[in-house]
Design a protein around this motif. Structure first.
Motif, PDB file in Angstrom:
ATOM      1  N   GLY A   1      14.022  46.281  22.017  1.00  0.00           N
ATOM      2  CA  GLY A   1      14.022  47.733  22.215  1.00  0.00           C
ATOM      3  C   GLY A   1      12.659  48.262  21.811  1.00  0.00           C
ATOM      4  N   LEU A   2      12.529  49.586  21.839  1.00  0.00           N
ATOM      5  CA  LEU A   2      11.231  50.189  21.515  1.00  0.00           C
ATOM      6  C   LEU A   2      11.343  50.978  20.214  1.00  0.00           C
ATOM      7  N   ASP A   3      11.175  50.279  19.125  1.00  0.00           N
ATOM      8  CA  ASP A   3      11.183  50.884  17.795  1.00  0.00           C
ATOM      9  C   ASP A   3      10.022  51.889  17.670  1.00  0.00           C
ATOM     10  N   SER A   4      10.242  52.977  16.954  1.00  0.00           N
ATOM     11  CA  SER A   4       9.181  54.002  16.835  1.00  0.00           C
ATOM     12  C   SER A   4       7.917  53.446  16.180  1.00  0.00           C
ATOM     13  N   ASP A   5       8.073  52.567  15.200  1.00  0.00           N
ATOM     14  CA  ASP A   5       6.885  51.985  14.549  1.00  0.00           C
ATOM     15  C   ASP A   5       6.121  51.078  15.526  1.00  0.00           C
ATOM     16  N   LEU A   6       6.869  50.349  16.352  1.00  0.00           N
ATOM     17  CA  LEU A   6       6.223  49.520  17.374  1.00  0.00           C
ATOM     18  C   LEU A   6       5.394  50.415  18.303  1.00  0.00           C
TER      19      LEU A   6
END
Ligand SMILES: Cc1cc2nc3c(=O)[nH]c(=O)nc-3n(C[C@H](O)[C@H](O)[C@H](O)COP(=O)(O)OP(=O)(O)OC[C@H]3O[C@@H](n4cnc5c(N)ncnc54)[C@H](O)[C@@H]3O)c2cc1C
Length: 459
Positions: free
Chosen positions: A327-332
Motif C-alpha cells: 500500500g502507500l503509507d504516508s511516510d513512504l
C-alpha cells in the motif's frame, strides 16, 4: 573435442554467426543498458527453433559458455557475457493470432510492440508491459506486468503453453497437462529451465480505442497529487491502471517550455474499458488541481503502449532499485516526494506502478512469480549519459531505496534486479517458492547449463 570455432558453428546454422571483427559485431553485442559493455565469443542470429537447438548443442559439446538474448532489455545485462556465445533470438519476431483459441503464438524475439500490432488487428491484446521495445518472452519468463495486469493478472498467468529446448537439447512442450512442473517453473523462473522457442498467450478484447495518456503537475503540488493518486488507485475499477512518477520535465511538446528541466509529478494511466465509462472514471485525475500539461485523451491502444518509449532509449546508462509494496503509507510517500524532488539527472525517475486486482485472484503458489500481495511496484530508475556520473546517480538510487525499502512486502521483481543484486535478492523475489524452483531446476537442468540468468542453483 575440437576448439570452438565460429566458422564451424556457422555450418550448423541457417542464421548468421557474427564473430569479433565482423562489421556488425559491435551493434549486435550492444544491449539496452549502456552500462553493459561485454565482448562475446560470437553472436549467433537464430532464424528458427532448429538454430536454437544447434547453438545449444554446439555450446555444450565445446564447453562454451552461452547467453540468450531476446529483446536485450534486461537491466542486469543477462543477454551478453564476455567470451560466451550469444544465442540471439531477436530476429525471431513473429506473433500469430489464433482467433479460435483466443491466443497468440509468440516467437522468442518478439517485442511487446510486435505483438500489440498484430493482436490489435483483431481488437485483441495480451497482458504485456509498458515499453514497446521490451522483449516479450524475457518479460513473461520473469513474470510481467502492465496496464492490463489488474484485469487479467501477471503476464505469466496468461501463458497457456510454451515450447522450449531443454538442457539435453530436446524440444519439449510445457502446459497444464504436459510437463506441468516445467510449466509451473517457466511462469516466473526466468531462463533457468531451457531456451523458449515459442509461447502462447491468452488474448482479451481491448481497444482499438481506449482512454489513456499522461498528465503532470509541478512537484510543489506532489503531496496533494500523491494523496489523490492513493485515493483513486485504492478505489479504481480493474480496467483503470495508473502509475505515478516524479522526474524532471522532459522537453516534450505537451509541457510548456518554462517547465522543461523543472521537477514534476505525473500520472500515466490507461483505462481499457468502454471510452464513455473511462472518461467518467478518470475525471478525478484530470480535474485535479492545476496540471502543467496533459495528453490524457481517447487514443489507440497501440499508441498508449508506446507512450513511455522515448524515456527509455537504447544505450543510456541505467541503474534500478525496486520493491513490491502492500500500500502507500504516508511516510513512504514523503520519502518518495523528497527523493523525487532531489533527482539531478534529466532522465531519472521514481515510479509507482499500480498492480493488484486480478493478481490476487489466483492462489499464491499458482506460479513462482507469486507476490500476489503486491498492490504497487516501486521502481527507482536512475538514468544518465556519461560513465563519470555513475557514482552520483547510482548513489541517489541506493539512498532512495534505503529510505523506502522498509515499506516493502518483502518481495521484489526478478526482472528489475540489477547486476549487483545477488542470491539474497533472488530469494526475496521468489519467497517461499524458491525451494520448489530448486526442485524443478534439479530435474530439468541438473548441471546448471542455463546459468546466465538470475540463477536458481540445482541441488
Ligand atoms: C525500458 C524497460 C521497460 C520495462 N518495462 C517492463 C514492464 O512494463 N513490465 C515488466 O514486467 N517488465 C518490464 N521490464 C523488465 C523486463 O521484463 C526485463 O528486462 C526482461 O528481462 C526483458 O526481456 P528481454 O527479452 O528484452 O531481455 P534480454 O536481455 O534479451 O533477456 C534477458 C534474459 O531473459 C532470459 N530469456 C529471454 N528470452 C529467453 C528465451 N527465449 N528463453 C530462455 N530465456 C530467455 C535469458 O536469461 C536472458 O538473458 C522493462 C525493462 C526495460 C529495460
Amino acid at each position: 573435442m575440437s576448439a570452438p570455432d565460429p566458422t564451424a558453428l556457422q555450418q550448423a546454422l541457417r542464421g548468421q554467426v557474427i564473430p569479433p571483427g565482423h562489421p556488425a559485431y559491435d551493434d549486435s553485442r550492444a544491449i539496452w543498458n549502456g552500462m553493459i559493455d561485454r565482448r562475446p565469443w560470437a553472436i549467433a542470429r537464430c532464424i528458427g527453433t532448429a538454430d536454437i537447438q544447434a547453438c545449444l548443442r554446439y555450446a555444450l559439446e565445446h564447453d562454451l559458455p552461452f547467453t540468450v538474448r531476446g529483446g536485450g532489455h534486461n537491466i542486469a545485462g543477462l543477454a551478453v557475457a564476455d567470451d560466451a556465445l550469444m544465442i540471439d533470438l531477436s530476429g525471431m519476431r513473429g506473433a500469430w493470432v489464433n482467433r479460435g483459441a483466443g491466443t497468440v503464438r509468440v516467437q522468442p524475439g518478439a517485442t511487446l510492440g510486435d505483438i500489440d500490432r498484430e493482436t490489435q488487428l483483431h481488437g485483441l491484446a495480451a497482458v504485456l508491459g509498458f515499453v514497446s521495445n521490451t522483449g516479450a518472452t524475457g518479460l513473461t519468463l520473469g513474470g510481467g506486468f502492465g496496464y492490463l495486469t489488474r484485469e487479467y493478472g501477471w503476464t505469466c498467468d496468461n501463458v497457456t503453453s510454451a515450447e522450449l529446448v531443454t538442457a539435453e537439447g530436446r524440444l519439449v512442450r510445457a502446459s497444464e497437462t504436459e510437463n506441468a512442473d516445467l510449466f509451473w517453473g517457466l511462469r516466473g523462473g526466468g531462463g533457468n529451465f531451457g531456451i523458449v522457442a515459442g509461447m502462447d498467450h491468452k488474448l482479451y478484447p481491448v481497444g482499438p480505442e481506449i482512454v489513456g495518456g499522461l498528465i503532470a503537475w509541478k512537484a510543489e503540488d506532489a503531496d496533494a497529487v500523491l494523496e489523490m493518486f492513493r485515493n483513486v488507485t485504492v478505489n479504481a475499477p480493474r480496467e483503470l491502471t495508473c502509475a505515478a512518477l516524479m522526474r524532471k520535465a522532459p522537453p516534450a511538446p505537451w509541457l510548456p517550455p518554462e517547465m522543461h528541466g523543472q521537477p514534476i509529478v505525473g500520472i500515466v494511466l490507461c483505462h481499457s474499458g468502454p471510452v464513455e465509462q473511462a472518461e467518467a472514471d478518470v475525471s478525478a485525475i484530470i480535474h485535479h488541481g492545476s496540471p502543467v500539461g496533459s495528453v490524457v485523451q481517447r487514443r489507440s491502444y497501440v499508441s498508449q503502449q508506446s507512450i513511455l518509449d522515448a524515456t527509455q532509449p537504447n544505450g543510456r546508462r541505467y541503474y534500478w532499485k525496486s520493491e513490491y509494496l502492500p500500500g502507500l503509507d504516508s511516510d513512504l510517500l514523503r520519502s518518495y516526494r523528497d527523493y523525487g524532488e532531489r533527482i539531478e539527472s534529466p532522465h531519472s525517475a521514481i515510479l509507482l506502478f499500480q498492480v493488484g486486482g486480478a493478481v490476487a485472484d489466483l492462489p499464491e503458489d499458482h506460479s513462482p512469480m507469486g507476490n500476489r500481495d503486491a498492490r504497487y511496484v516501486l521502481n527507482i530508475t536512475a538514468s544518465w549519459e556519461g560513465a563519470e556520473e555513475d557514482e552520483r546517480h547510482i548513489g541517489w538510487a541506493r539512498d532512495a531505496w534505503a529510505s523506502m525499502r522498509g515499506f516493502s512486502t518483502g518481495g521484489t521483481y526478478v526482472n528489475f534486479l540489477t547486476e549487483d543484486d545477488g542470491i539474497d535478492r533472488i530469494r526475496d523475489a521468489y519467497g517461499a517458492h524458491y525451494d520448489r524452483l530448486v526442485e524443478v531446476k534439479t530435474r530439468w537442468d541438473p548441471a546448471n547449463v542455463f546459468n546466465a540468468n538470475k540463477n536458481i542453483a540445482p541441488r
